[in-house]
Structure formats: structure tokens, C-alpha cells
Scaffold this motif. Sequence first.
Motif, PDB file in Angstrom:
ATOM      1  N   GLY A 126      67.822  -4.787  33.477  1.00 38.59           N
ATOM      2  CA  GLY A 126      67.569  -5.408  34.768  1.00 38.59           C
ATOM      3  C   GLY A 126      68.711  -6.293  35.220  1.00 38.59           C
ATOM      4  O   GLY A 126      69.090  -6.292  36.401  1.00 38.59           O
TER       5      GLY A 126
ATOM      6  N   PHE B 200      71.480  -3.920  36.376  1.00 38.22           N
ATOM      7  CA  PHE B 200      71.184  -3.333  37.678  1.00 38.22           C
ATOM      8  C   PHE B 200      71.369  -4.354  38.794  1.00 38.22           C
ATOM      9  O   PHE B 200      71.799  -4.008  39.896  1.00 38.22           O
ATOM     10  N   ALA B 201      71.029  -5.611  38.527  1.00 37.71           N
ATOM     11  CA  ALA B 201      71.203  -6.655  39.533  1.00 37.71           C
ATOM     12  C   ALA B 201      72.670  -6.829  39.909  1.00 37.71           C
ATOM     13  O   ALA B 201      72.985  -7.226  41.038  1.00 37.71           O
TER      14      ALA B 201
ATOM     15  N   GLN C 155      74.655  -4.306  39.951  1.00 34.84           N
ATOM     16  CA  GLN C 155      74.997  -2.967  40.412  1.00 34.84           C
ATOM     17  C   GLN C 155      75.883  -2.230  39.411  1.00 34.84           C
ATOM     18  O   GLN C 155      76.737  -1.422  39.791  1.00 34.84           O
TER      19      GLN C 155
ATOM     20  N   THR D 106      64.213  -3.012  40.603  1.00 34.03           N
ATOM     21  CA  THR D 106      65.361  -3.250  41.479  1.00 34.03           C
ATOM     22  C   THR D 106      65.055  -2.927  42.929  1.00 34.03           C
ATOM     23  O   THR D 106      65.805  -3.310  43.828  1.00 34.03           O
TER      24      THR D 106
END
Length: 323
Positions: A88, A91-92, A94, A117
Motif C-alpha cells: 500500500g 502504491f501510494a 505510484q 488505492t
Amino acid sequence: MRDAAATARPLVVIGAPSSAGSYAPGQEKAPAALREAGLVELMRREGIQVDDRGDVPGFRWRADRAHPRAMHADVAARVARATADEAGSAFARQSPVLVLGGDCTVELGIVAAAVETGGSVGLVYIDLDTDLNTPASTTDGALDWMGVAHMLGIEGTVPALAEVGHRKPLLKPGQILYFGHDNVTPPERGIIDALGIAGIPLGAVRADPEQAARRVLDGWARRFTHLLIHLDADVLDYLDFPLAENTRRNRGLRFDELMAALRLLLLAPNWAALTVCEVNPDHGEEDGSTLRTFCAALAQALARSRRLRAPELPDPAFSTSLR
């Protein structure tokens, strides 16, 4: 080698050294073994900027006699949640993610993180099995061939694992595509038919691996914001490339067929994560050459990914691969 690492998107590597959902020990050794075989260094040599975050707390399989039909569900859920937390944060930022499992249940953590996300999530599930079993439909108690059932919240799944994410079910049937599957139990076939889950079976992939991958990229994969790829080494014919936990022989993809398909799938511009699981380092050649071959091919496949290229560099591979 082009000096693109300074501006390319970093690849976050997360180890999940757990065999909690397995039939026996072995897979928990895979993250360390893959690193020792040179995977991280090979990726860097290919020009990939790598952010290796180390391992989440793992687990070595042992008999769980208190829960014989769903062994170590709480542990598998714990590992999946820890993996979700690490993914996570990536993904935050990118950043795409490479997960080194571990058994198949770690995928629930990646799916949970991707769902959080925002946007739509699609999962390409490369596996000879479809993992739609439940503790009610099979007696062996190994959760690693029940993972997709838990993502879909199929009746009879274990709440601790099915509720790893912040929503249940994590995915709807239309968000999963099986790739290379062949070993389907009668209860699983009933679920696939009832829910209309998409798939390209083993025979079609073997006939033309690249064309099978193009079918995914041209149509199904384009509808999602985030594309996840789950690579279970059990899809490999054990005699051709003896790396997986499962030792099925004369059945499955050859190594070159798998890598031909994977190289194309990783070209998808919406690719967000690749999970490699069910690798048993005790299998393969004694000198470690099987693992080294796998790592070299994986690094080369990842190096072609549009997500890992410097933004200013052209990407002719993607434009030509879909013709």
C-alpha cells in the motif's frame, strides 16, 4: 546499458517468506534464495531502480492439527495483511511492486492493497490450478489452492482470510482472468461456470504463448486502472523446469513458454504488481543454476516493462507487441 535508473520508476521488492498455506515447508525460503541467486542485482544491471524493502514476518509450515481443513488461516491472514501494508505504501508513491512469496495466499494482501488505492483492479492469475477450493470442498487443508475462493468470498471460506482487506469480497468474478489453467476440480468448475470467470486454458497458452498474452492485453486488461499479475511456479512442467512446490510432470508450461507470455504481460501500461510464489528453492539443480536462470529471465522481462522505464525513453516494444 542506458543510464535510466535515476529517473525510472522504482520497483519496490517485498519478501513474504511464508509457507503457512502450503502442503509442506520450502516456499518460506524463496525470498532469501531468490535474492541470493542475484535477482536484485540482475534487475539493477538491467537498468531497473530497485527499492528492496526486505521481508515481512514469515512462517515455516508445520502441521496444524487443530484446523485440519484450513491450516494456519490466521497466520496466512497475518502475512497477507503485512504484505498489504508494505504494498500500500508503494502504491501510494505510484511505484510498481514485485512480491517474492511464499505461498499463494500472499496474493490476498496485494489485492487488498490495490483495492485500497482506488480505481479498478484486474488480476491475471497464472497457475495450473484455479484455487477456488474451500475447506468444505477439499480435505487436505492447504490454503494455497483456496486463495481465489477467499478473494471472491465464496461460501465456506475462512473469515480471517477472506476479510484481509477493508471490503469483502475483495474482487468480483469479472476482475479475474485465469491464464494457463488445467487442473480444475469439479466444485471449482461449477464456480467458474456459474460466475463466468474468464480464462485462457493451458492448451491455448501452449499453442501460442505470445498470442495468448496479446489477447489479454488487447481486450480484458485494458478495462482496469491497476493490473496485477500472479505467477505461481506450479504452472511449470516440473520435468522441464523443476522449481515449483508441485512436482507435476509432463503437464504445464515449459519455462520458455511462460517467459514469452510474461514478457508481454509486463508491457501493460497499467501493470501495478507481480507476485511470484510457490517457488521451492530445494528443488532444481543442486548447483543453484535453476534459480539463477529463473532470476535472469525474470529480470530481463521486468526490464522491458513500460512502468519501469525512464519517462523520456521511447518504448517501441509496447507499440509493436499488440499488432
